[in-house]
Design a protein around this motif. Structure first.
Motif, PDB file in Angstrom:
ATOM      1  N   ARG A  36      -2.048  75.685  10.766  1.00  0.00           N
ATOM      2  CA  ARG A  36      -2.867  76.520  11.631  1.00  0.00           C
ATOM      3  C   ARG A  36      -4.360  76.225  11.510  1.00  0.00           C
ATOM      4  O   ARG A  36      -5.116  76.469  12.448  1.00  0.00           O
ATOM      5  CB  ARG A  36      -2.601  78.004  11.372  1.00  0.00           C
ATOM      6  CG  ARG A  36      -3.165  78.557  10.085  1.00  0.00           C
ATOM      7  CD  ARG A  36      -2.984  80.054  10.069  1.00  0.00           C
ATOM      8  NE  ARG A  36      -3.663  80.673   8.949  1.00  0.00           N
ATOM      9  CZ  ARG A  36      -3.806  81.979   8.805  1.00  0.00           C
ATOM     10  NH1 ARG A  36      -3.312  82.795   9.707  1.00  0.00           N
ATOM     11  NH2 ARG A  36      -4.428  82.472   7.761  1.00  0.00           N
ATOM     12  N   TYR A  39      -5.874  74.158  14.399  1.00  0.00           N
ATOM     13  CA  TYR A  39      -6.102  74.638  15.765  1.00  0.00           C
ATOM     14  C   TYR A  39      -6.403  76.130  15.877  1.00  0.00           C
ATOM     15  O   TYR A  39      -6.643  76.628  16.981  1.00  0.00           O
ATOM     16  CB  TYR A  39      -4.921  74.274  16.671  1.00  0.00           C
ATOM     17  CG  TYR A  39      -3.562  74.737  16.196  1.00  0.00           C
ATOM     18  CD1 TYR A  39      -3.047  75.963  16.593  1.00  0.00           C
ATOM     19  CD2 TYR A  39      -2.770  73.924  15.381  1.00  0.00           C
ATOM     20  CE1 TYR A  39      -1.795  76.379  16.181  1.00  0.00           C
ATOM     21  CE2 TYR A  39      -1.511  74.324  14.960  1.00  0.00           C
ATOM     22  CZ  TYR A  39      -1.023  75.559  15.369  1.00  0.00           C
ATOM     23  OH  TYR A  39       0.219  75.960  14.958  1.00  0.00           O
ATOM     24  N   LEU A 101       4.185  70.505  16.272  1.00  0.00           N
ATOM     25  CA  LEU A 101       3.334  71.497  15.612  1.00  0.00           C
ATOM     26  C   LEU A 101       3.783  71.782  14.175  1.00  0.00           C
ATOM     27  O   LEU A 101       3.166  72.594  13.489  1.00  0.00           O
ATOM     28  CB  LEU A 101       3.352  72.807  16.411  1.00  0.00           C
ATOM     29  CG  LEU A 101       2.664  72.772  17.779  1.00  0.00           C
ATOM     30  CD1 LEU A 101       2.841  74.108  18.496  1.00  0.00           C
ATOM     31  CD2 LEU A 101       1.185  72.438  17.647  1.00  0.00           C
ATOM     32  N   GLY A 150       4.111  74.846  24.202  1.00  0.00           N
ATOM     33  CA  GLY A 150       3.113  74.621  23.159  1.00  0.00           C
ATOM     34  C   GLY A 150       2.314  75.876  22.878  1.00  0.00           C
ATOM     35  O   GLY A 150       2.001  76.195  21.720  1.00  0.00           O
ATOM     36  N   GLY A 154       2.517  77.900  19.480  1.00  0.00           N
ATOM     37  CA  GLY A 154       1.263  77.990  18.745  1.00  0.00           C
ATOM     38  C   GLY A 154       1.101  79.336  18.058  1.00  0.00           C
ATOM     39  O   GLY A 154       0.550  79.426  16.956  1.00  0.00           O
ATOM     40  N   GLY A 157       3.190  79.033  14.961  1.00  0.00           N
ATOM     41  CA  GLY A 157       2.557  78.156  13.984  1.00  0.00           C
ATOM     42  C   GLY A 157       1.347  78.769  13.310  1.00  0.00           C
ATOM     43  O   GLY A 157       1.040  78.457  12.159  1.00  0.00           O
ATOM     44  N   CYS A 158       0.670  79.653  14.014  1.00  0.00           N
ATOM     45  CA  CYS A 158      -0.514  80.318  13.455  1.00  0.00           C
ATOM     46  C   CYS A 158      -0.161  81.520  12.588  1.00  0.00           C
ATOM     47  O   CYS A 158      -1.051  82.172  12.047  1.00  0.00           O
ATOM     48  CB  CYS A 158      -1.451  80.758  14.582  1.00  0.00           C
ATOM     49  SG  CYS A 158      -2.550  79.455  15.166  1.00  0.00           S
ATOM     50  N   SER A 204      -6.258  80.369  20.102  1.00  0.00           N
ATOM     51  CA  SER A 204      -5.549  79.496  19.164  1.00  0.00           C
ATOM     52  C   SER A 204      -4.299  78.910  19.820  1.00  0.00           C
ATOM     53  O   SER A 204      -4.000  77.715  19.670  1.00  0.00           O
ATOM     54  CB  SER A 204      -5.155  80.275  17.909  1.00  0.00           C
ATOM     55  OG  SER A 204      -6.276  80.748  17.208  1.00  0.00           O
ATOM     56  N   ARG A 207      -5.082  76.140  22.149  1.00  0.00           N
ATOM     57  CA  ARG A 207      -5.371  74.899  21.421  1.00  0.00           C
ATOM     58  C   ARG A 207      -4.081  74.193  21.018  1.00  0.00           C
ATOM     59  O   ARG A 207      -3.983  72.967  21.090  1.00  0.00           O
ATOM     60  CB  ARG A 207      -6.212  75.217  20.180  1.00  0.00           C
ATOM     61  CG  ARG A 207      -7.652  75.618  20.478  1.00  0.00           C
ATOM     62  CD  ARG A 207      -8.380  75.973  19.190  1.00  0.00           C
ATOM     63  NE  ARG A 207      -9.812  76.123  19.385  1.00  0.00           N
ATOM     64  CZ  ARG A 207     -10.687  76.254  18.391  1.00  0.00           C
ATOM     65  NH1 ARG A 207     -10.258  76.274  17.142  1.00  0.00           N
ATOM     66  NH2 ARG A 207     -11.979  76.370  18.650  1.00  0.00           N
ATOM     67  N   ALA A 208      -3.091  74.963  20.586  1.00  0.00           N
ATOM     68  CA  ALA A 208      -1.794  74.372  20.251  1.00  0.00           C
ATOM     69  C   ALA A 208      -1.171  73.719  21.475  1.00  0.00           C
ATOM     70  O   ALA A 208      -0.577  72.642  21.389  1.00  0.00           O
ATOM     71  CB  ALA A 208      -0.869  75.448  19.686  1.00  0.00           C
TER      72      ALA A 208
END
Length: 309
Positions: A36, A39, A101, A150, A154, A157-158, A204, A207-208
């Motif tokens: 994370r 991004y 990711l 994505g 994201g 992933g964050c 965020s 961005r992913a």
């Protein structure tokens, strides 16, 4: 050749990236895996830190507020949706995006017949879900679908799932009452903090989306199209919408995604993606040439001595 999942012990093929049983990532983590920090938007991290101070302790919310609500919501979604199979074209795309990711868990994905031109993610970090409206999916190009996935991935992933899901349920109108879950209503300061952070968290996720597609045009096209589709339908935006409701203004999002695309942070993340691609097969616990067992960190086979890079 067969790979055994260390978590649930399910059998997997050597080409599987995520376990077919529990969804956990099978490949060993390396220093050039995305995380994370590559991004996450600064405003997201700052407001998330503030949010965590208001939740004492977070584990209580996770255990009591959300688990039952998530289970009930998945049942509701599944009753009107199609589960995306992993071996389908869309399932394969989801897997590739999640792999890029470096997600720890592959989410279940549903195509919701009633969601319209919206999409969202919910769940917990170890059990995430992605839901996409059938109408939206049909309206998007392949590149835009990739950008959409994505974006949703994201959030996972964050590490957004706990607070993101709580915010989504608040917006949707899910009542966390004593009668429903045996706990009191969420206090107003926490509600405001959640919704304020939620807007920043979308940056965020954008961005992913850019990292997955490597195309500013695809991300811009996705965001603009979703806005146009919802405006054309003259809809009252669904509270769970990942792309519209309670989100930053579109102009701001497009400006910030352009800034990230031109940044050193983006270039560094792209270099990590390329390095990881080059050593991809070396991350397996078996040699791709002779099938011998090996340590995932080794770049050479101990039996045949061939390079796995």
């Amino acid at each position: 050749m067969e790979l055994k999942c260390k978590l649930c012990h399910a059998a997997n093929d050597e080409d599987d990236i995520f376990c077919r049983g529990c969804g956990v990532r099978l490949l060993t983590s390396r220093r050039y895996d995305l995380n994370r920090a590559d991004y996450a938007y600064e405003g997201d991290l700052e407001k998330l830190a503030l949010l965590k101070e208001l939740v004492t302790p977070a584990a209580i919310i996770k255990a009591f507020y959300l688990k039952k609500a998530i289970s009930l919501h998945e049942k509701e979604v599944s009753s009107r949706s199609i589960l995306v199979e992993r071996n389908s074209s869309l399932g394969s795309l989801l897997t590739r995006c999640a792999d890029k990711l470096c997600l720890k868990y592959l989410p279940k994905m549903y195509i919701d017949h009633e969601l319209g031109y919206n999409a969202y993610s919910f769940g917990l970090d170890e059990k995430p879900y992605v839901v996409v409206g059938e109408a939206l999916l049909k309206a998007l190009t392949t590149q835009e679908v990739t950008a959409l996935l994505g974006h949703e991935l994201g959030h996972i992933g964050c590490g957004h799932m706990l607070y993101h899901t709580l915010a989504e349920f608040i917006l949707q109108g899910v009542t966390f009452s004593a009668s429903a879950l045996g706990i009191p209503l969420i206090e107003a300061p926490l509600r405001f903090a959640l919704l304020s952070w939620r807007r920043e968290s979308e940056i965020s996720a954008d961005r992913a989306s850019l990292l997955v597609t490597d195309s500013v045009e695809a991300v811009r096209s996705l965001l603009q199209k979703v806005v146009a589709l919802n405006n054309r339908a003259n809809l009252t935006y669904d509270a769970l919408s990942e792309l519209i409701s309670s989100h930053p203004h579109l102009t701001r999002r497009l400006t910030l995604i352009d800034e990230y695309y031109r940044s050193e942070k983006y270039d560094k993340a792209k270099r990590k993606i390329e390095k990881r691609r080059l050593v991809r097969k070396a991350l397996l616990p078996i040699c791709i040439f002779c099938g011998a067992e090996k340590t995932p960190s080794s770049l050479f086979c101990p039996r045949c001595s061939r390079s796995l890079v």
